[in-house]
Write an enzyme that holds these catalytic residues in place. Sequence first.
Site, short mmCIF file in Angstrom:
data_model
loop_
_atom_site.label_atom_id
_atom_site.label_comp_id
_atom_site.label_asym_id
_atom_site.label_seq_id
_atom_site.Cartn_x
_atom_site.Cartn_y
_atom_site.Cartn_z
N ASN A 1 0.87 -1.16 0.00
CA ASN A 1 0.00 0.00 0.00
C ASN A 1 0.92 1.22 0.00
O ASN A 1 1.53 1.54 1.02
CB ASN A 1 -0.90 -0.03 1.24
CG ASN A 1 -1.90 1.11 1.24
OD1 ASN A 1 -1.89 1.96 0.35
ND2 ASN A 1 -2.75 1.13 2.25
N HIS B 1 -13.27 1.64 0.41
CA HIS B 1 -13.23 0.59 1.44
C HIS B 1 -13.82 -0.73 0.92
O HIS B 1 -14.25 -1.57 1.70
CB HIS B 1 -14.06 0.96 2.69
CG HIS B 1 -13.45 2.02 3.56
ND1 HIS B 1 -14.23 2.89 4.28
CD2 HIS B 1 -12.18 2.33 3.85
CE1 HIS B 1 -13.45 3.71 4.97
NE2 HIS B 1 -12.20 3.40 4.72
N HIS C 1 -17.98 0.19 8.26
CA HIS C 1 -16.54 0.31 8.49
C HIS C 1 -16.27 1.66 9.17
O HIS C 1 -16.47 2.71 8.56
CB HIS C 1 -15.78 0.21 7.16
CG HIS C 1 -14.30 0.34 7.30
ND1 HIS C 1 -13.42 -0.69 7.06
CD2 HIS C 1 -13.54 1.39 7.69
CE1 HIS C 1 -12.18 -0.28 7.30
NE2 HIS C 1 -12.23 1.00 7.68
N ARG D 1 -13.02 14.22 8.04
CA ARG D 1 -13.84 14.57 6.87
C ARG D 1 -15.29 14.78 7.30
O ARG D 1 -15.78 14.08 8.17
CB ARG D 1 -13.80 13.45 5.82
CG ARG D 1 -12.45 13.21 5.26
CD ARG D 1 -12.53 12.18 4.13
NE ARG D 1 -11.25 11.54 3.96
CZ ARG D 1 -11.07 10.22 3.92
NH1 ARG D 1 -12.11 9.40 4.00
NH2 ARG D 1 -9.86 9.73 3.80
N MET E 1 -11.17 8.79 18.19
CA MET E 1 -12.36 8.46 18.95
C MET E 1 -12.05 8.14 20.42
O MET E 1 -12.80 8.49 21.31
CB MET E 1 -13.09 7.29 18.27
CG MET E 1 -14.39 6.93 18.91
SD MET E 1 -15.54 8.34 19.05
CE MET E 1 -16.43 8.25 17.52
N GLY F 1 -15.30 0.48 15.01
CA GLY F 1 -16.33 -0.56 14.96
C GLY F 1 -15.92 -1.84 15.68
O GLY F 1 -16.74 -2.50 16.32
P1 ADP Z 1 -7.61 3.69 9.65
O1 ADP Z 1 -8.90 4.09 8.99
O2 ADP Z 1 -6.56 4.75 9.58
O3 ADP Z 1 -7.15 2.30 9.28
P2 ADP Z 1 -8.40 2.48 12.16
O4 ADP Z 1 -9.32 1.51 11.49
O5 ADP Z 1 -7.19 1.96 12.85
O6 ADP Z 1 -7.96 3.66 11.21
O7 ADP Z 1 -9.29 3.31 13.23
C1 ADP Z 1 -8.77 4.36 13.95
C2 ADP Z 1 -9.84 4.87 14.90
O8 ADP Z 1 -10.21 3.79 15.78
C3 ADP Z 1 -9.37 6.00 15.80
O9 ADP Z 1 -10.38 7.00 15.87
C4 ADP Z 1 -9.22 5.33 17.16
O10 ADP Z 1 -9.42 6.20 18.23
C5 ADP Z 1 -10.34 4.31 17.09
N1 ADP Z 1 -10.21 3.29 18.13
C6 ADP Z 1 -9.24 2.36 18.28
N2 ADP Z 1 -9.44 1.65 19.43
C7 ADP Z 1 -10.57 2.16 20.01
C8 ADP Z 1 -11.31 1.90 21.21
N3 ADP Z 1 -10.92 0.96 22.05
N4 ADP Z 1 -12.40 2.65 21.47
C9 ADP Z 1 -12.80 3.62 20.62
N5 ADP Z 1 -12.15 3.91 19.48
C10 ADP Z 1 -11.06 3.21 19.17
#
Ligand code: ADP
Length: 409
Positions: free
Chosen positions: A7, A185, A213, A246, A289, A338
């Site tokens: 990637n 996605h 997602h 966004r 988050m 999620g």
């Molecule tokens: P990307 O889209 O860059 O791949 P990710 O799928 O890793 O990102 O998601 C990142 C988001 O997931 C961030 O907002 C992070 O705070 C949130 N996140 C990760 N773990 C938790 C958790 N335990 N509770 C709430 N949000 C979480």
Amino acid sequence: MKILVLNCGSSSIKFQLIETDSELIESNTDRCIAKGGVERIGTDEATLKVTVPPSPTKSSTEEILDHQTALTRAIAALKEHHAVADISQIQAVGHRVLHGGERFSAPVIIDEEVEHGIQQCIELGPLHNPHNLRGYYVARKVMPQVPQVAVFDTAFHQTMPPHAYLYGLPYSYYRRYHIRRYGFHGTSHRYVAFRYRQIFHKAREEANLITVHLGNGCSITAIQKGLCIDTSMGLTPQEGLVMGTRCGDIDSAAVLYIMSKDELTLHDTSVLLNKFSGLYGISGESNDMRELMAAAAKGDEQAKLAIDVFCYRIKKYIGAYSAALGHVDGLVFTGGIGENSPDIRSQTCEGLTELGIQIDPARNAALAGKEGEISPEGSRIRVMVIPTNEELLIARDTFRVVRGIPNPH
Ligand code: ADP
């Protein structure tokens, strides 16, 4: 077959080395041998990280001035850490490509014609496609004998009917500039839908799903009998749900109004909508988050508001896609938020009982980062958490394309 999944971004390369073949796919035992990435390419402080499980991550900082050096260094590190004995063991490369336009609805081996097709999609995906292509050029140079496959983020959504992908604009804009909903996605939505059917032993025709997602980027997809019939992201990954930075859906007139009031240029406006909006824009403090939830728990009203807007938008889309599908069998949460946040899942599904969507609080609370069901026993709609694995699906796609095996998903 050992497949390198790449990637490639403007100053970074993420990679995974995955072992897969027909039998491993069948038995679900294909696996990630190593993963890592190079960041800050183009500087003398580039970081190279490689993890070869079960060993801990190895990290180094060095001068890496271009993507070719980055890939060469990454492959050398894979050898150093015994993920491969020699580069010749890598039998194919799978590239994540953001935009395939209307031309690509499935993974393909990259040849001259495909390369040209990806180039033509640069206009639609200017922030990613040039770098994805660069990854291909570099990999072709470093591994000239190895087949290279493009797996597009948009491909899965190409089954959307015109009534779902057309905007209410003059039709000539679709004809002249290909302005329409494409969706992104796709590999993630396809993977979790495939896992859902695998878990419940369902054929494609037997499951209508809504897949959600929620990562830094967020999107939701309606899948009827295995085919995408609608998705929330549009011409670009900007539309739909509220995301980390966004804005998602917005009245187009509001954008014009802001531009005129603040005398913003096109570039300023794009930065505003892409980088300073969403959770970050509403809260004024963070796009993360976890941080927002911690702040809201301490009484930060603005953080709570951002979370409320985020969850409400998802809920509205779940309602809309229930209507689009007519009948729903499953709702799947994936992505960093999620997969890991029981609170966001429960707030999103609050009040959806009439639609057949319910969450069991104990099951929900027990599931963070793991696969499982969070709806009560015997629910009509199974609500699931399924960690996504786009790289695995890219590796499987690459294997199948190289071997000429039709894709069953
Ligand atoms: P990307 O889209 O860059 O791949 P990710 O799928 O890793 O990102 O998601 C990142 C988001 O997931 C961030 O907002 C992070 O705070 C949130 N996140 C990760 N773990 C938790 C958790 N335990 N509770 C709430 N949000 C979480």
